[in-house]
Design a protein around this motif. Structure first.
Motif, mmCIF file in Angstrom:
data_model
loop_
_atom_site.group_PDB
_atom_site.id
_atom_site.type_symbol
_atom_site.label_atom_id
_atom_site.label_comp_id
_atom_site.label_asym_id
_atom_site.label_seq_id
_atom_site.Cartn_x
_atom_site.Cartn_y
_atom_site.Cartn_z
ATOM 1 N N LEU A 1 -7.160 13.359 4.975
ATOM 2 C CA LEU A 1 -7.779 12.463 4.014
ATOM 3 C C LEU A 1 -9.292 12.464 4.193
ATOM 4 N N ARG A 2 -10.025 12.609 3.096
ATOM 5 C CA ARG A 2 -11.483 12.653 3.128
ATOM 6 C C ARG A 2 -12.036 11.442 2.381
ATOM 7 N N ALA A 3 -13.061 10.812 2.977
ATOM 8 C CA ALA A 3 -13.573 9.565 2.407
ATOM 9 C C ALA A 3 -15.089 9.561 2.341
ATOM 10 N N ASP A 4 -15.614 9.103 1.201
ATOM 11 C CA ASP A 4 -17.031 8.762 1.083
ATOM 12 C C ASP A 4 -17.209 7.338 1.611
ATOM 13 N N VAL A 5 -18.204 7.126 2.465
ATOM 14 C CA VAL A 5 -18.451 5.808 3.046
ATOM 15 C C VAL A 5 -19.712 5.228 2.415
ATOM 16 N N VAL A 6 -19.592 4.021 1.866
ATOM 17 C CA VAL A 6 -20.698 3.357 1.185
ATOM 18 C C VAL A 6 -20.963 2.025 1.866
ATOM 19 N N ILE B 1 0.839 -1.206 0.000
ATOM 20 C CA ILE B 1 0.000 0.000 0.000
ATOM 21 C C ILE B 1 0.867 1.247 0.000
ATOM 22 N N ARG B 2 1.879 1.273 0.857
ATOM 23 C CA ARG B 2 2.714 2.471 0.996
ATOM 24 C C ARG B 2 3.545 2.749 -0.245
ATOM 25 N N THR B 3 3.850 1.717 -1.023
ATOM 26 C CA THR B 3 4.694 1.929 -2.200
ATOM 27 C C THR B 3 3.902 2.055 -3.499
ATOM 28 N N ARG B 4 2.680 1.503 -3.548
ATOM 29 C CA ARG B 4 1.920 1.480 -4.800
ATOM 30 C C ARG B 4 1.004 2.693 -4.985
ATOM 31 N N LEU B 5 0.502 3.268 -3.912
ATOM 32 C CA LEU B 5 -0.469 4.351 -4.045
ATOM 33 C C LEU B 5 0.240 5.687 -4.190
ATOM 34 N N ALA B 6 -0.198 6.481 -5.169
ATOM 35 C CA ALA B 6 0.402 7.789 -5.414
ATOM 36 C C ALA B 6 -0.126 8.806 -4.405
ATOM 37 N N PRO B 7 0.717 9.742 -3.953
ATOM 38 C CA PRO B 7 0.288 10.693 -2.923
ATOM 39 C C PRO B 7 -0.662 11.759 -3.443
ATOM 40 N N LEU B 8 -1.370 12.361 -2.523
ATOM 41 C CA LEU B 8 -2.262 13.477 -2.831
ATOM 42 C C LEU B 8 -1.443 14.722 -3.164
ATOM 43 N N PRO B 9 -2.050 15.683 -3.861
ATOM 44 C CA PRO B 9 -1.347 16.945 -4.105
ATOM 45 C C PRO B 9 -1.184 17.738 -2.810
ATOM 46 N N VAL B 10 -0.248 18.667 -2.845
ATOM 47 C CA VAL B 10 0.055 19.506 -1.689
ATOM 48 C C VAL B 10 -0.938 20.666 -1.623
ATOM 49 N N THR B 11 -1.347 21.027 -0.409
ATOM 50 C CA THR B 11 -2.239 22.167 -0.202
ATOM 51 C C THR B 11 -1.692 23.035 0.928
ATOM 52 N N GLY C 1 -4.538 16.487 11.709
ATOM 53 C CA GLY C 1 -4.883 15.258 11.005
ATOM 54 C C GLY C 1 -4.247 15.146 9.642
ATOM 55 N N SER C 2 -3.657 16.237 9.153
ATOM 56 C CA SER C 2 -2.953 16.193 7.871
ATOM 57 C C SER C 2 -1.491 15.826 8.112
ATOM 58 N N THR C 3 -0.687 15.871 7.054
ATOM 59 C CA THR C 3 0.728 15.518 7.137
ATOM 60 C C THR C 3 1.556 16.632 6.525
ATOM 61 N N LEU C 4 2.619 17.041 7.197
ATOM 62 C CA LEU C 4 3.471 18.099 6.673
ATOM 63 C C LEU C 4 4.112 17.668 5.352
ATOM 64 N N ALA C 5 3.945 18.507 4.327
ATOM 65 C CA ALA C 5 4.631 18.277 3.057
ATOM 66 C C ALA C 5 5.953 19.036 3.014
ATOM 67 N N GLU C 6 6.091 20.020 3.861
ATOM 68 C CA GLU C 6 7.330 20.771 4.028
ATOM 69 C C GLU C 6 7.615 20.887 5.514
ATOM 70 N N PRO C 7 8.890 21.027 5.896
ATOM 71 C CA PRO C 7 9.193 21.129 7.320
ATOM 72 C C PRO C 7 8.533 22.360 7.945
ATOM 73 N N ASP D 1 -0.700 6.884 5.271
ATOM 74 C CA ASP D 1 0.737 7.104 5.069
ATOM 75 C C ASP D 1 1.064 7.262 3.590
ATOM 76 N N ALA D 2 0.477 6.394 2.762
ATOM 77 C CA ALA D 2 0.781 6.417 1.329
ATOM 78 C C ALA D 2 0.264 7.691 0.667
ATOM 79 N N LEU D 3 -0.971 8.068 0.965
ATOM 80 C CA LEU D 3 -1.589 9.197 0.269
ATOM 81 C C LEU D 3 -1.085 10.544 0.764
ATOM 82 N N THR D 4 -0.539 10.599 1.976
ATOM 83 C CA THR D 4 -0.040 11.870 2.504
ATOM 84 C C THR D 4 1.472 11.882 2.676
#
Length: 403
Positions: free
Chosen positions: A185-190, A23-33, A42-48, A324-327
């Protein structure tokens, strides 16, 4: 967001550690905001995170007391008071002078120390008010010096660090009001299944949706925000129609339809859509039918089993790896504990069981957990991950439950 070029070969039936690594190696990360620090928890630092100014910015009083100039033994007292956040006019203390000062107030020019109230006595000399160090009081300076906490440009947290409440607060203290992050990370739950009823009396063969209303609590434990809950009846076309709906969410959490039964259409639908199935099954029990796929539109789909306990176990086991993978988050420390009552587990499948921490720090199973409900989690503090061969006293991974 997209998967690696070409068709990704799914990893079928892998163990939990292998599934997390894939999972951590195959999924591409989200864009930076860019997010205000107070809204980035709840987010992850993209820059220090680096400091924008020194702290404190100027010398300040750490305690209520007196700012004094020179060694004493007594100081002539000014008739003004220095308050935090107030401009009280320019004041320069000459040697042998003192001024009353409140906690957090900037010390005046010329001050050499701040003496707290309990270390001071007041008296008069030649009719003028003076302050003296109390008999037996320690020689101590209660001044916070400019820059003693940090200077400008100091790194407080590295890229990949989870933004917790303390980090957001530190950013504000450092005059860094905006953070560069990925997530939250935001998720639709079905929820899928013809037999699931949300409201009203149950008909013959129906079951209450006892998971959907509380699933956001377990998602938050993984730093996933729920955008909403949808119920979709079984059926290939119905699932296709729902997945075709445009969504701003990064993730789809689909509960049910992940097995290979007559009513489980998710795997066939993903094949029809051309989705990349990254992990086809996970070697855990319960929760083995869990799958992770990347949809053609870039969203990630986390398919969880339909039974409530199986869904929760699988979510807590692999959900953090998806985050971890997406952020691009640095994986957090694993919680470990020793079981006082774990029996030998036959077979080659890792089991997940609810446990409770006992006085002294050891953990004990709270009894068998049945998959159709979450009653087995009442009074439990975590889920224990039990690899094959786990026995009494074995050090095992713990997945903390939400409080």
């Amino acid at each position: 967001m997209s998967a690696q070029a070409g068709v990704v070969t799914p990893v079928a039936g892998c163990g939990l550690d292998r599934a997390r690594a894939v999972i951590r190696t195959r999924l591409a990360p989200l864009p930076v905001t860019e997010r205000p620090a107070a809204e980035a928890v709840g987010s992850t630092l993209a820059e220090p995170l680096t400091t924008g100014t020194q702290l404190p910015r100027v010398d300040t009083a750490a305690m209520d007391g007196y700012a004094v100039a020179g060694p004493g033994p007594w100081w002539r007292l000014h008739d003004t008071v220095r308050y935090a956040g107030r401009t009280t006019g320019a004041l320069v203390l000459a040697p042998g002078e003192a001024v009353r000062i409140a906690t957090g107030a900037a010390t005046p020019l010329g001050a050499t120390a701040t003496l707290r109230d309990e270390h001071i006595v007041t008296t008069t000399v030649s009719g003028a008010p003076v302050v003296m160090r109390a008999p037996g009081a320690p020689v101590r300076d209660d001044t916070r010096r400019a820059g003693e906490n940090w200077n400008s440009g100091v790194q407080l947290a590295a890229a990949g660090t989870r933004v917790c409440a303390a980090l957001a607060s530190a950013a504000l203290s450092a005059e860094t009001e905006t953070l560069t992050v990925r997530g939250p990370l935001r998720a639709d739950v079905v929820m899928t299944g013809d037999e699931i009823r949300v409201v009203g009396p149950l008909a013959h063969g129906e079951t209450r949706d006892s998971l959907g209303p509380v699933l956001p609590e377990f998602l938050r434990r993984c730093d996933i925000e729920s955008t909403g809950l949808w119920h979709v009846a079984d059926g290939h076309d119905l699932l296709r129609t729902w997945l075709a709906l445009r969504s701003s969410a990064d993730l789809v959490i689909m509960v049910g339809a992940t097995g290979r039964g007559a009513a489980d259409h998710l795997r066939a639908l993903l094949a029809d859509l051309g989705a990349d199935i990254v992990v086809e099954r996970v070697g855990i029990r319960p929760g083995g039918s869990t799958l992770i796929a990347q949809l053609p539109d870039g969203r990630v789909l986390l398919g969880l089993p339909g039974n409530p306990f199986a869904a929760v176990a699988a979510l807590l086991a692999v959900g953090p790896a998806v985050v971890d993978a997406l952020t691009l988050r640095s994986p957090g420390a694993t919680l470990w504990g020793r079981l006082s009552d774990a029996a030998f587990m036959e077979g080659d499948v890792t089991r997940i069981v609810p446990v409770q921490q006992q006085t002294g720090g050891v953990w004990r199973s709270t009894g068998p957990a049945h998959t159709p409900h979450l009653a087995g989690l009442i009074g439990s503090h975590a889920l224990a991950v039990l690899p094959p061969g786990t026995g009494r006293g074995t050090l095992v991974e713990m997945l903390p439950l939400p409080h």
